[in-house]
Design an enzyme around this catalytic site. Structure first.
Site, PDB file in Angstrom:
ATOM      1  N   GLU B  64     -17.208 -12.253  -7.859  1.00  0.00           N
ATOM      2  CA  GLU B  64     -18.225 -11.755  -8.774  1.00  0.00           C
ATOM      3  C   GLU B  64     -17.736 -10.374  -9.196  1.00  0.00           C
ATOM      4  O   GLU B  64     -17.819  -9.413  -8.441  1.00  0.00           O
ATOM      5  CB  GLU B  64     -19.548 -11.678  -7.993  1.00  0.00           C
ATOM      6  CG  GLU B  64     -20.762 -11.347  -8.779  1.00  0.00           C
ATOM      7  CD  GLU B  64     -21.994 -11.208  -7.863  1.00  0.00           C
ATOM      8  OE1 GLU B  64     -22.050 -11.823  -6.764  1.00  0.00           O
ATOM      9  OE2 GLU B  64     -22.898 -10.454  -8.232  1.00  0.00           O
ATOM     10  N   ASP B  75     -28.780  -1.745  -8.133  1.00  0.00           N
ATOM     11  CA  ASP B  75     -27.696  -1.470  -7.202  1.00  0.00           C
ATOM     12  C   ASP B  75     -28.141  -0.527  -6.103  1.00  0.00           C
ATOM     13  O   ASP B  75     -28.788   0.482  -6.370  1.00  0.00           O
ATOM     14  CB  ASP B  75     -26.510  -0.826  -7.941  1.00  0.00           C
ATOM     15  CG  ASP B  75     -25.924  -1.738  -8.997  1.00  0.00           C
ATOM     16  OD1 ASP B  75     -26.344  -2.909  -9.049  1.00  0.00           O
ATOM     17  OD2 ASP B  75     -25.070  -1.275  -9.761  1.00  0.00           O
TER      18      ASP B  75
END
Lengths: 410, 284
Positions: B64, B75
């Site tokens: 990924e 994140d």
């Protein structure tokens, strides 16, 4: 009245809900809670009671007769949001959202803040309604606005400095959103502007709309009719949308938003999102954004921390695209000149944010006088906040020494 | 050899086929997240190679490729820090495609994880086109609502790339159905309510969200991400999930921030090997 946004939160091609799936449920919950609250007369009554007894609404309109002499043949009407409790329009939004927080059974609010005005307002509402409150503020802003950090702490809020990214408002928003993903069961994210994912642009607009609802009626009742122009400063755009909204259907009333031009729009150091930005997605909504070719956000700049934001509420992007509102730029220099002039001529020290609107109105008045010397336009300006918080910036800008003019009795 | 329950080529797209093949081998797929451009634009591909190869020739099945973005909403600190550095060191969107080509040449399936604005700025159709041309399987778009992205459907259909959307413990059954129907390849389930990052214990919510997803739509595999730190956790999650997704723990291996690449790459190979082994034994 226009029916925007649609069911998915779109204002034309702008708006929407670009957030991680973990937040979708909370946004749906908020949307439903607000719809229920609006249908509940008790909610409206409680909000109006707080607006009147706590915040001091309705705020007056002051006719700035002395200052108007600097604005061609125009008469400048100031909608005095600076006279609200906590010194700005921000309280309109936080009181409504804090009531909603309680209604949803949540016990904690988080907020992002740039200059600290929204943070202070959020901390104020949290104190009043007995809610826990954490405010995220860019590390650079905590240093620029240490006084506001202390105010929030006095009010019982916890202030978290955000050291990520550019360490300003946009990073505080990212961090608040990240907190929310983790704590959504107990926590409401009290967004301070008409940005972010649906339903925030709609929710905040409805709470700020009181500015135009009141001032439209005040103009009709006390000042001989509707204004010809309505002006406001635009960062994220909450005071502007509040000041514009009830005038949108009055086709003869022209709407002017003034963005922060910083060092000038050709300098690259500005916050003129609508004027210089391009369509994109930021903080959960499609809007216009200051961004590079790869879609990475470009850091904005303004002398006014409250306008220093590289995005703008999606409804403004739409009003600009449709041409219903005109957006122009006022740079640091002109804003500070208006700041000084309004202080000297009217005894009103405006927030530097609001000084952008004052400067824009002054320029507009002069321009109209040039184009049509017979015109006697009425310009209604949203004086969104007071300038006490900006004393230090003004001190530096005007190179004030802090020395008394004379010493007597020695 | 047992054939997995997933057999619609149309639903599996490019990357789902890789998952189905792993399942046929009696194990879930191992997905390794790594940020393009970290520690530097010219050596992040070396890190991806280490994740694919592991220390004993066994590593991730899918890489990924994370695209750094200035305003990430999801994140955690580890990935955020790495990505901020990658941006300051000059990573560009086009670097994704170079990385995808490299990953494909190593025999793993390259996918992209990016916030939506990056795709929109590149050009929605152009992004799908260039990703397909680079051998990429598709893209994971964490902030793109599956019910409001007509242009992305057009582009991914035109170029045959997969669309991976996210589901969460808080997703309603109805929304889960809609999101999975919109996905092609597989669906990404976040196992905990939160941002990315290593957690010492995996949450039971992971098992629940996978069960709910299977009920909502049994036609595509379900991956679990957020929180996997090592081989044992991978084995635990691999017992019920079709893809085990690891991100922050891998980035955490880059302790020198690029000043001692051999050291960091050795750590990365070791962890990838461990996770691959965990995944391998998860259904034994």
């Amino acid at each position: 009245m226009t029916s925007y946004p649609d069911a998915k939160g779109h204002f034309g091609r702008f708006g929407g809900r670009f957030v991680p799936e973990a937040l979708q449920a909370a946004l749906v919950e908020l949307e439903a809670a607000f719809a229920e609250a609006q249908a509940d007369p008790g909610f409206g009554a409680e909000l109006r009671r707080l607006q009147r007894d706590y915040s001091g609404r309705p705020t007056p309109i002051t006719v700035a007769e002395n200052f108007s002499k600097q604005a061609g043949n125009a008469t400048i009407y100031l909608k005095r949001e600076d006279l609200n409790h906590t010194g700005a329009h921000k309280i309109n939004n936080v009181l409504g959202q804090a009531l909603l927080t309680k209604r949803m059974g949540k016990t904690r609010m988080i907020a992002e803040t740039g200059a600290g005005q929204h943070g202070v307002a959020a901390a104020t509402a949290a104190a009043l309604l007995g809610l826990e409150c954490r405010v995220y503020m860019g590390e650079i802003d905590t240093k620029r606005q240490a006084l506001n950090v202390a105010r929030m702490q006095l009010l019982g809020a916890e202030v978290h400095a955000v050291a990520a990214g550019s360490r300003t408002l946009k990073d505080a928003m990212n961090e608040a959103m990240r907190d929310w993903v983790t704590t959504v069961d107990t926590t409401h994210y009290l967004i301070g502007t008409v940005g972010g994912p649906h339903p925030f642009p709609y929710l905040v607009r409805e709470l700020q709309r009181v500015i135009s609802t009141e001032s439209r009626q005040q103009m009709l009742d006390e000042h001989g009719g509707l204004p010809d122009y309505v002006a406001a400063c635009v960062g994220g755009g909450s005071n502007a949308i509040g000041q514009f909204y009830d005038f949108i259907d009055d086709a003869a009333v022209q709407l002017y938003g003034f963005e922060a031009g910083g060092d000038g729009i050709d300098s690259g150091k500005h916050s003129a999102t609508i004027t210089k930005g391009t369509p994109g997605v930021l903080h959960g909504a499609r809007t216009v954004v200051l961004q590079d070719d790869d879609g990475q956000t470009i850091e904005s700049y303004s002398i006014s921390a409250g306008l220093d934001y590289p995005g703008v509420g999606p409804e403004h992007a739409w009003l600009a695209e449709t041409g219903r509102a005109i957006y122009e730029v006022v740079d640091d220099h002109d804003a500070m000149e208006a700041f000084r002039l309004l202080s000297r001529t009217e005894g009103i020290i405006p927030a530097i944010e609001s000084a952008h609107a004052v400067a824009g109105a002054m320029r507009l008045g002069k321009r109209i006088a040039d184009e049509d010397p017979e015109a006697r336009p009425k310009i209604l300006v949203c004086l969104s906040g007071r300038g006490d918080k900006d004393t230090e910036t003004a001190f530096d800008w005007f190179k004030l020494s802090g020395e008394p003019d004379h010493t007597v009795g020695a | 050899m047992t054939m997995s329950q997933f057999n619609s080529a149309e639903r599996l797209g490019r990357s789902g086929q890789v998952v189905a093949k792993c399942l046929d081998e009696g194990r879930p797929a191992f997905v390794g997240y790594y940020s393009v451009g970290y520690p530097h634009v010219d050596n992040s591909i070396e890190a991806m190679r280490a994740i694919v190869e592991g220390d004993e020739g066994r590593g991730a099945d899918i890489i990924e490729i994370g695209m750094p973005y200035s305003d990430p909403l999801m994140d955690g600190l580890v990935i955020q820090r790495a990505n901020t550095r990658a941006l300051s060191r000059g990573v560009r969107t086009k670097d994704i495609f170079t990385a995808a080509e490299a990953v494909a040449s190593l025999g793993a399936m390259p996918m992209v994880m990016t916030y939506w604005n990056v795709i929109e700025a590149y050009g929605v159709d152009a992004f799908a086109r260039d990703l397909a041309a680079a051998g990429g399987g598709g893209a994971i778009t964490p902030d793109l609502p599956a019910d409001d992205c007509a242009e992305w459907f057009e582009a991914t259909d035109a170029h045959g790339t997969d669309r991976i959307f996210l589901i969460a413990p808080s997703s309603t059954d109805e929304r889960m159905k809609m999101t999975m129907a919109a996905s092609r390849g597989w669906v990404y389930a976040t196992s905990v309510m939160g941002v990315t990052g290593v957690r010492s214990q995996t949450s039971d919510a992971g098992r629940v969200v996978v069960e709910r997803a299977r009920e909502a739509d049994p036609s595509i595999p379900v991956g679990i991400g957020l929180g996997v730190s090592g081989g044992d956790q991978a084995a635990e999650i691999g017992a019920y999930a079709d893809l085990v997704i690891v991100g922050s723990a891998l980035i955490n291996c880059m302790t020198s921030d690029g000043t001692d690449m051999p050291y960091d790459l050795a750590a990365l190979r070791k962890l990838s090997g461990e996770i691959a082994a965990g995944v391998e034994r998860s259904r034994k």
